[in-house]
Design an enzyme around this catalytic site. Sequence first.
Site, mmCIF file in Angstrom:
data_model
loop_
_atom_site.group_PDB
_atom_site.id
_atom_site.type_symbol
_atom_site.label_atom_id
_atom_site.label_comp_id
_atom_site.label_asym_id
_atom_site.label_seq_id
_atom_site.Cartn_x
_atom_site.Cartn_y
_atom_site.Cartn_z
ATOM 1 N N TYR A 1 0.833 -1.202 0.000
ATOM 2 C CA TYR A 1 0.000 0.000 0.000
ATOM 3 C C TYR A 1 0.875 1.262 0.000
ATOM 4 O O TYR A 1 0.706 2.146 -0.842
ATOM 5 C CB TYR A 1 -0.893 -0.032 1.244
ATOM 6 C CG TYR A 1 -1.862 1.112 1.373
ATOM 7 C CD1 TYR A 1 -3.012 1.166 0.574
ATOM 8 C CD2 TYR A 1 -1.658 2.133 2.306
ATOM 9 C CE1 TYR A 1 -3.929 2.207 0.708
ATOM 10 C CE2 TYR A 1 -2.568 3.166 2.443
ATOM 11 C CZ TYR A 1 -3.704 3.207 1.648
ATOM 12 O OH TYR A 1 -4.592 4.245 1.790
ATOM 13 N N ASP A 2 1.846 1.305 0.929
ATOM 14 C CA ASP A 2 2.672 2.512 1.080
ATOM 15 C C ASP A 2 3.487 2.789 -0.180
ATOM 16 O O ASP A 2 3.496 3.901 -0.709
ATOM 17 C CB ASP A 2 3.655 2.360 2.257
ATOM 18 C CG ASP A 2 2.968 2.094 3.580
ATOM 19 O OD1 ASP A 2 1.743 1.873 3.581
ATOM 20 O OD2 ASP A 2 3.656 2.095 4.617
ATOM 21 N N GLN B 1 0.188 4.230 20.595
ATOM 22 C CA GLN B 1 0.451 4.877 19.298
ATOM 23 C C GLN B 1 -0.649 5.905 19.007
ATOM 24 O O GLN B 1 -1.756 5.770 19.505
ATOM 25 C CB GLN B 1 0.559 3.825 18.171
ATOM 26 C CG GLN B 1 -0.712 3.092 17.785
ATOM 27 C CD GLN B 1 -1.033 1.894 18.674
ATOM 28 O OE1 GLN B 1 -0.745 1.885 19.860
ATOM 29 N NE2 GLN B 1 -1.677 0.885 18.111
ATOM 30 N N GLN C 1 3.275 7.117 15.486
ATOM 31 C CA GLN C 1 2.650 8.439 15.630
ATOM 32 C C GLN C 1 2.259 8.968 14.259
ATOM 33 O O GLN C 1 2.881 8.644 13.251
ATOM 34 C CB GLN C 1 3.608 9.415 16.313
ATOM 35 C CG GLN C 1 4.970 9.470 15.658
ATOM 36 C CD GLN C 1 5.929 10.417 16.353
ATOM 37 O OE1 GLN C 1 5.584 11.056 17.343
ATOM 38 N NE2 GLN C 1 7.132 10.532 15.829
HETATM 39 P P1 NAD Z 1 -12.727 2.076 0.439
HETATM 40 O O1 NAD Z 1 -12.085 0.739 0.517
HETATM 41 O O2 NAD Z 1 -14.036 2.277 1.111
HETATM 42 O O3 NAD Z 1 -12.897 2.525 -1.079
HETATM 43 C C1 NAD Z 1 -12.070 2.109 -2.115
HETATM 44 C C2 NAD Z 1 -12.955 1.800 -3.311
HETATM 45 O O4 NAD Z 1 -12.135 1.395 -4.420
HETATM 46 C C3 NAD Z 1 -13.926 0.643 -3.058
HETATM 47 O O5 NAD Z 1 -15.201 1.002 -3.521
HETATM 48 C C4 NAD Z 1 -13.325 -0.512 -3.833
HETATM 49 O O6 NAD Z 1 -14.297 -1.469 -4.233
HETATM 50 C C5 NAD Z 1 -12.695 0.217 -4.996
HETATM 51 N N1 NAD Z 1 -11.586 -0.519 -5.616
HETATM 52 C C6 NAD Z 1 -10.552 -1.131 -5.013
HETATM 53 N N2 NAD Z 1 -9.730 -1.680 -5.920
HETATM 54 C C7 NAD Z 1 -10.260 -1.377 -7.156
HETATM 55 C C8 NAD Z 1 -9.875 -1.678 -8.479
HETATM 56 N N3 NAD Z 1 -8.764 -2.394 -8.746
HETATM 57 N N4 NAD Z 1 -10.664 -1.232 -9.490
HETATM 58 C C9 NAD Z 1 -11.778 -0.518 -9.232
HETATM 59 N N5 NAD Z 1 -12.194 -0.218 -7.986
HETATM 60 C C10 NAD Z 1 -11.439 -0.645 -6.954
HETATM 61 O O7 NAD Z 1 -11.658 3.118 0.976
HETATM 62 P P2 NAD Z 1 -11.788 4.686 1.254
HETATM 63 O O8 NAD Z 1 -11.554 4.894 2.692
HETATM 64 O O9 NAD Z 1 -13.006 5.239 0.624
HETATM 65 O O10 NAD Z 1 -10.501 5.214 0.485
HETATM 66 C C11 NAD Z 1 -10.581 5.833 -0.794
HETATM 67 C C12 NAD Z 1 -9.195 6.267 -1.223
HETATM 68 O O11 NAD Z 1 -8.654 7.179 -0.264
HETATM 69 C C13 NAD Z 1 -8.200 5.116 -1.350
HETATM 70 O O12 NAD Z 1 -7.386 5.344 -2.486
HETATM 71 C C14 NAD Z 1 -7.377 5.225 -0.092
HETATM 72 O O13 NAD Z 1 -6.073 4.740 -0.275
HETATM 73 C C15 NAD Z 1 -7.385 6.724 0.171
HETATM 74 N N6 NAD Z 1 -7.193 7.015 1.610
HETATM 75 C C16 NAD Z 1 -8.191 6.816 2.518
HETATM 76 C C17 NAD Z 1 -7.966 7.058 3.864
HETATM 77 C C18 NAD Z 1 -9.040 6.884 4.899
HETATM 78 O O14 NAD Z 1 -8.763 7.082 6.091
HETATM 79 N N7 NAD Z 1 -10.251 6.539 4.556
HETATM 80 C C19 NAD Z 1 -6.709 7.508 4.292
HETATM 81 C C20 NAD Z 1 -5.704 7.685 3.343
HETATM 82 C C21 NAD Z 1 -5.966 7.450 2.002
HETATM 83 N N1 UDP Z 2 -5.835 -0.578 16.088
HETATM 84 C C1 UDP Z 2 -6.121 -1.110 17.348
HETATM 85 N N2 UDP Z 2 -7.175 -1.959 17.473
HETATM 86 C C2 UDP Z 2 -7.970 -2.295 16.425
HETATM 87 C C3 UDP Z 2 -7.697 -1.754 15.152
HETATM 88 C C4 UDP Z 2 -6.611 -0.902 15.007
HETATM 89 O O1 UDP Z 2 -5.427 -0.824 18.326
HETATM 90 O O2 UDP Z 2 -8.916 -3.079 16.639
HETATM 91 C C5 UDP Z 2 -4.717 0.358 15.939
HETATM 92 C C6 UDP Z 2 -3.729 -0.014 14.835
HETATM 93 O O3 UDP Z 2 -2.745 -0.887 15.343
HETATM 94 C C7 UDP Z 2 -3.177 1.346 14.451
HETATM 95 C C8 UDP Z 2 -4.340 2.302 14.699
HETATM 96 O O4 UDP Z 2 -5.250 1.606 15.530
HETATM 97 O O5 UDP Z 2 -2.120 1.702 15.316
HETATM 98 C C9 UDP Z 2 -5.037 2.745 13.426
HETATM 99 O O6 UDP Z 2 -5.350 1.594 12.684
HETATM 100 P P1 UDP Z 2 -6.133 1.645 11.312
HETATM 101 O O7 UDP Z 2 -6.078 0.274 10.750
HETATM 102 O O8 UDP Z 2 -7.468 2.278 11.509
HETATM 103 O O9 UDP Z 2 -5.325 2.662 10.392
HETATM 104 P P2 UDP Z 2 -3.778 2.864 10.018
HETATM 105 O O10 UDP Z 2 -2.922 1.992 10.887
HETATM 106 O O11 UDP Z 2 -3.695 2.503 8.588
HETATM 107 O O12 UDP Z 2 -3.550 4.290 10.303
#
Ligand code: NAD
Ligand code: UDP
Length: 310
Positions: free
Chosen positions: A146-147, A210, A275
């Site tokens: 992902y990253d 965290q 963090q």
């Molecule tokens: P989500 O999983 O709800 O939405 C992602 C959508 O993309 C889903 O509808 C999924 O079916 C669709 N999808 C996945 N792979 C696909 C593919 N190969 N082809 C077509 N569709 C595909 O997630 P979200 O929280 O709505 O996130 C949306 C975007 O924002 C993502 O790119 C995510 O990386 C980014 N983002 C979200 C957060 C957050 O906290 N929600 C944080 C950082 C980045």
């Molecule tokens: N986390 C937790 N309990 C849970 C789910 C997540 O303690 O049941 C922690 C997880 O280890 C992370 C933080 O909550 O440190 C945020 O997790 P999330 O998966 O929501 O997002 P991301 O780690 O991608 O920021």
Amino acid sequence: MRVTRNLITGGAGFLGSHLTDRLMEAGEEVICLDNYFTGRKSNIAQWIGHPRFELIRHDVTEPIRLEVDRIWHLACPASPVHYQFNPIKTAKTSFLGTLNMLGLARRVGARLLLASTSEVYGDPEVHPQPESYRGCVNTIGIRSCYDEGKRIAETLCFDYQRMHGTEIRVMRIFNTYGPRMLPDDGRVVSNFIVQALTNKPITLYGGGGQTRSFCYVDDLIQGMILLMNSNESGPINIGNPGEFSIKQLAEKVRALINPELKFINLPLPQDDPLQRQPDIALANQRLNWSPKISLDQGLPPTLEWFKSIV
Ligand code: NAD
Ligand code: UDP
């Protein structure tokens, strides 16, 4: 003037469906494209049949031809549980998906906004994280698909801009929560609320020391629209600087739902950042954006959503 034609990839997901609502309410045209991996038709069901709305089942790893003005490229699973389910597919979605969407943007002269992430900063040594910080990311761990996927997606955007003059907007999204999160997606806000509603102990990974900074979805979508409409290529952080330990979040959820609930400690997953807090000075200056909804204000409507589905 012609109505703006928008393509939202990942439009049936959490953020994509809220964006769909905003653009439809503004009178624009929306093509929602999704493969339904983590998205749900029910998220956009209210628009099916509307003359300005179209729904396409498609995977962004395959090319597609469409005539649009703006591409909001959100397709990619966002929760660790989902993006680690098939990490090779996640990397393909970020790389090939972004390549295909940039190719489309170039061909039809559309502007493309990439939903990037705070994960490009990895486990950060700089706190809070400004856009100039280049990150501390493991290339071979369980979060790398992902990253690193998002990092190459950002790189592709800037190379398309340099080589082809493609208009790009790169948004680094920090943890966002609100209605339409999936109850089983493993993210911390959904996990804690669902555990509390079903009288299960709250799972603290690594003791919960965290930190994360939680942005309510309405604030996030407002920032996304301002960035798309601006002249800024980014990258720009959009998130709420209010920083909380995971244990503090658990205490808030417990106080709101059931003060009797127990916490259990589980191991911290590999490479879990210790963090995270956005520096949003740039969004403030360039977009005149700052979040309006605190965690205490955003949790109750989120809770109502989960009550309606759990
Ligand atoms: P989500 O999983 O709800 O939405 C992602 C959508 O993309 C889903 O509808 C999924 O079916 C669709 N999808 C996945 N792979 C696909 C593919 N190969 N082809 C077509 N569709 C595909 O997630 P979200 O929280 O709505 O996130 C949306 C975007 O924002 C993502 O790119 C995510 O990386 C980014 N983002 C979200 C957060 C957050 O906290 N929600 C944080 C950082 C980045
Ligand atoms: N986390 C937790 N309990 C849970 C789910 C997540 O303690 O049941 C922690 C997880 O280890 C992370 C933080 O909550 O440190 C945020 O997790 P999330 O998966 O929501 O997002 P991301 O780690 O991608 O920021």
